[in-house]
Design a protein around this motif. Structure first.
Motif: not given
Length: 146
Positions: A45-47, A52-54, A57-62
């Motif tokens: 769950a932590l992984v 999901i957090a990464v 951020v990636a979807f927002q950036a691209v």
């Protein structure tokens, strides 16, 4: 073209390394996460939370573009239908029984793990059967009972 291949390889290598280092290529780790009434291991769950957090951020950036400049095509379907539910059930049962998920399974193939080789062969056969079945439905031909 060569830059794209090298960059794709490096991205896959980073992804696979992350799966391996986090222990997600170990069926015992996955089955420990799915064993809610035994010795539950919450590390998966932590992984997933970190991924999901990464991803967010990636979807927002691209935005709507890929790393290589092409359009990012996300699924448009929003409904839940029988093929989606059946596919999810098959995926979940396969994951629970084998402890192998497709991404980690591909990483384990790189280590020549016999279980992963069998899993990926079975997954590939299942994907081929789905493609044949979808083609038959699209053509209006009767589909064999599942």
């Amino acid at each position: 073209m060569m830059t794209r291949i090298i960059l794709s390889f490096l991205i896959g290598l980073v992804f696979g390394s992350g799966l391996y280092l986090s222990g997600m290529t170990s069926p015992n780790k996955v089955q420990g996460f799915l064993d809610l009434f035994g010795l539950w291991d919450p590390s998966l769950a932590l992984v997933m939370g970190g991924a999901i957090a990464v991803g967010l951020v990636a979807f927002q950036a691209v935005g709507r573009r890929t790393l290589f400049g092409g359009e990012l095509r996300l699924p448009r379907a929003t409904g839940i239908d029988a093929p989606l539910v059946l596919g999810g059930l098959i995926f979940g049962v396969g994951w629970g029984l084998s402890g192998i998920c497709p991404g980690p399974g591909i990483v384990d193939v790189g280590f020549l793990d016999p279980s992963a080789l069998i899993f990926i062969a079975a997954m590939t056969a299942g994907m081929a059967l789905q493609k044949i079945s979808a083609g038959a439905r699209a053509a209006g031909a009767p589909v064999p009972e599942e």
